[in-house]
Enzyme design. Structure first.
Site, PDB file in Angstrom:
ATOM      1  N   ASN A 175       0.878  -1.179   0.000  1.00 21.95           N
ATOM      2  CA  ASN A 175       0.000   0.000   0.000  1.00 21.95           C
ATOM      3  C   ASN A 175       0.909   1.220   0.000  1.00 21.95           C
ATOM      4  OD1 ASN A 175      -1.722   2.094   0.507  1.00 21.95           O
ATOM      5  ND2 ASN A 175      -2.332   1.412   2.564  1.00 21.95           N
ATOM      6  N   TRP A 176       1.001   1.849  -1.166  1.00 20.29           N
ATOM      7  CA  TRP A 176       1.930   2.977  -1.291  1.00 20.29           C
ATOM      8  C   TRP A 176       1.380   4.255  -0.652  1.00 20.29           C
ATOM      9  CZ3 TRP A 176       4.935   3.082  -6.636  1.00 20.29           C
ATOM     10  CH2 TRP A 176       5.771   1.960  -6.682  1.00 20.29           C
ATOM     11  N   LYS A 177       0.135   4.233  -0.208  1.00 17.08           N
ATOM     12  CA  LYS A 177      -0.481   5.424   0.401  1.00 17.08           C
ATOM     13  C   LYS A 177      -0.267   6.635  -0.530  1.00 17.08           C
ATOM     14  CE  LYS A 177      -0.033   3.199   4.851  1.00 17.08           C
ATOM     15  NZ  LYS A 177       0.122   3.296   6.296  1.00 17.08           N
ATOM     16  N   HIS A 192      -9.365   1.318   5.241  1.00 15.46           N
ATOM     17  CA  HIS A 192      -8.088   1.546   5.926  1.00 15.46           C
ATOM     18  C   HIS A 192      -8.306   2.521   7.087  1.00 15.46           C
ATOM     19  CE1 HIS A 192      -3.939   2.606   6.729  1.00 15.46           C
ATOM     20  NE2 HIS A 192      -3.593   1.543   6.042  1.00 15.46           N
ATOM     21  N   GLU A 234      -6.628   4.909   8.017  1.00 17.15           N
ATOM     22  CA  GLU A 234      -6.364   6.304   7.642  1.00 17.15           C
ATOM     23  C   GLU A 234      -7.571   6.914   6.931  1.00 17.15           C
ATOM     24  OE1 GLU A 234      -2.624   5.581   5.651  1.00 17.15           O
ATOM     25  OE2 GLU A 234      -1.729   5.078   7.589  1.00 17.15           O
ATOM     26  N   GLU A 237      -5.038  -4.524  10.884  1.00 16.41           N
ATOM     27  CA  GLU A 237      -3.977  -3.531  11.025  1.00 16.41           C
ATOM     28  C   GLU A 237      -4.214  -2.727  12.300  1.00 16.41           C
ATOM     29  OE1 GLU A 237      -2.116  -2.533   6.934  1.00 16.41           O
ATOM     30  OE2 GLU A 237      -3.781  -1.183   7.254  1.00 16.41           O
ATOM     31  N   GLY A 278       3.144   2.363  10.805  1.00 15.38           N
ATOM     32  CA  GLY A 278       4.163   3.393  10.625  1.00 15.38           C
ATOM     33  C   GLY A 278       4.939   3.735  11.885  1.00 15.38           C
ATOM     34  N   SER A 337       3.808  -2.013  10.305  1.00 19.17           N
ATOM     35  CA  SER A 337       5.256  -2.083  10.523  1.00 19.17           C
ATOM     36  C   SER A 337       5.871  -3.423  10.124  1.00 19.17           C
ATOM     37  CB  SER A 337       5.607  -1.742  11.985  1.00 19.17           C
ATOM     38  OG  SER A 337       5.276  -0.395  12.274  1.00 19.17           O
ATOM     39  N   GLY A 343       2.991  -1.022   4.248  1.00 25.43           N
ATOM     40  CA  GLY A 343       3.054   0.380   3.854  1.00 25.43           C
ATOM     41  C   GLY A 343       4.474   0.778   3.496  1.00 25.43           C
ATOM     42  N   GLY A 344       5.175   1.387   4.454  1.00 26.67           N
ATOM     43  CA  GLY A 344       6.493   1.965   4.196  1.00 26.67           C
ATOM     44  C   GLY A 344       7.462   1.031   3.488  1.00 26.67           C
TER      45      GLY A 344
HETATM   46  P1  13P Z   1       3.321   0.467   7.562  1.00 32.09           P
HETATM   47  O1  13P Z   1       3.783  -0.839   6.964  1.00 32.09           O
HETATM   48  O2  13P Z   1       4.051   1.659   7.015  1.00 32.09           O
HETATM   49  O3  13P Z   1       3.281   0.402   9.059  1.00 32.09           O
HETATM   50  O4  13P Z   1       1.803   0.678   7.076  1.00 32.09           O
HETATM   51  C1  13P Z   1       0.903  -0.353   7.232  1.00 32.09           C
HETATM   52  C2  13P Z   1      -0.333   0.001   6.508  1.00 32.09           C
HETATM   53  O5  13P Z   1      -1.071   0.886   6.907  1.00 32.09           O
HETATM   54  C3  13P Z   1      -0.620  -0.742   5.262  1.00 32.09           C
HETATM   55  O6  13P Z   1      -1.916  -0.498   4.824  1.00 32.09           O
END
Ligand code: 13P
Length: 248
Positions: A10-12, A93, A95, A163, A169, A208, A229-230
């Protein structure tokens, strides 16, 4: 029932066209691990270009509207994602739930829209830190599952991503035991509601995940993959997670 491992980036809100090389490198590496399904969900603006540069690979959206079309300035509908070449979409999500006030009913509508458009759906759930600390995480997440999972669907096309918000993050991750307990509780609730279909649904862990912790997180009970994510933004960080899934 054997469930194929599923590792999703997930590149956000990250990625301009110069990031497409990373996507090509990720998909090229994934080709050597045919036991793992690998997908990338870039920003909307990159979907068409990513599909063009990596034909046949799984590219997805990070959200969609609950309606198929209409006067919703700035929103993107599930049929538009499919039209752009996407084969999946993330909905619910944290977010979006927290930052944009999306309710369980909204998330369910989005999941239904994605499924109707022929997309696979990854539906996210997860508790905030205060809920985890108060001991209410499982009840909180099962209520999200009850409220946001649609009533009927192809179980191969609906995955749930657990999640925990406090793990996203932050570099913090739950214990493997806590992940297994949560995934087991989610699988149990799905089995109660949907019977055998629950065995075909994939449950992903997110928060993470990196190349170091992926082997034990992916090996936890009822974990069928990861939503990353990251560490999904570069092949150097993402490919080791795919390799960890392939090694299971
Ligand atoms: P991180 O891997 O950056 O913690 O993000 C997880 C996430 O929200 C994937 O959707």
């Amino acid at each position: 029932m054997a469930r194929r491992k599923f590792v999703v980036g997930n590149w956000k809100m990250n990625g301009l066209s110069d990031a497409l090389g990373e996507a090509r490198a990720i998909f090229a590496a994934a080709d050597s691990h045919s036991s793992v399904d690998v997908a990338i969900c870039p920003p909307f603006t990159l979907i068409g270009a990513m599909v063009a540069t990596a034909p046949g690979k799984a590219v997805g959206g990070q959200d969609c509207h609950g309606a198929a079309s209409g006067a919703f300035t700035g929103s993107v509908a599930a049929p538009m994602l499919a039209d752009a070449g996407a084969s999946l979409v993330i909905v619910g999500h944290s977010e979006r739930r927290e930052g944009f006030g999306e309710s369980d009913a909204d998330v369910r509508a989005k999941a239904e829209a994605g499924l109707s458009a022929g997309l696979s759906v990854i539906l996210c759930v997860g508790e905030p830190l205060a809920v985890r600390e108060s001991g209410g995480a499982i009840d909180f997440v099962l209520a999200q599952v009850a409220g946001s999972v649609p009533e009927s669907f192809d179980p191969q096309r609906l995955a749930i991503a657990y999640e925990p918000i406090w793990a996203i993050g932050t570099g913090l991750v739950p214990t493997v035991g806590d992940v297994a307990a949560m995934h087991g509780a989610i699988r149990g609730a799905l089995a109660e509601r949907f019977g055998d279909a629950a065995q075909a649904m994939r449950l992903l862990y997110g928060g993470s995940v990196n190349g170091d912790n992926a082997p034990e997180l992916l090996n936890a009970g009822d974990v069928d993959g990861a939503l990353v994510g990251g560490a999904s933004l570069t092949a150097a960080k993402f490919v080791p997670i795919v390799e960890a899934a392939a090694a299971l």
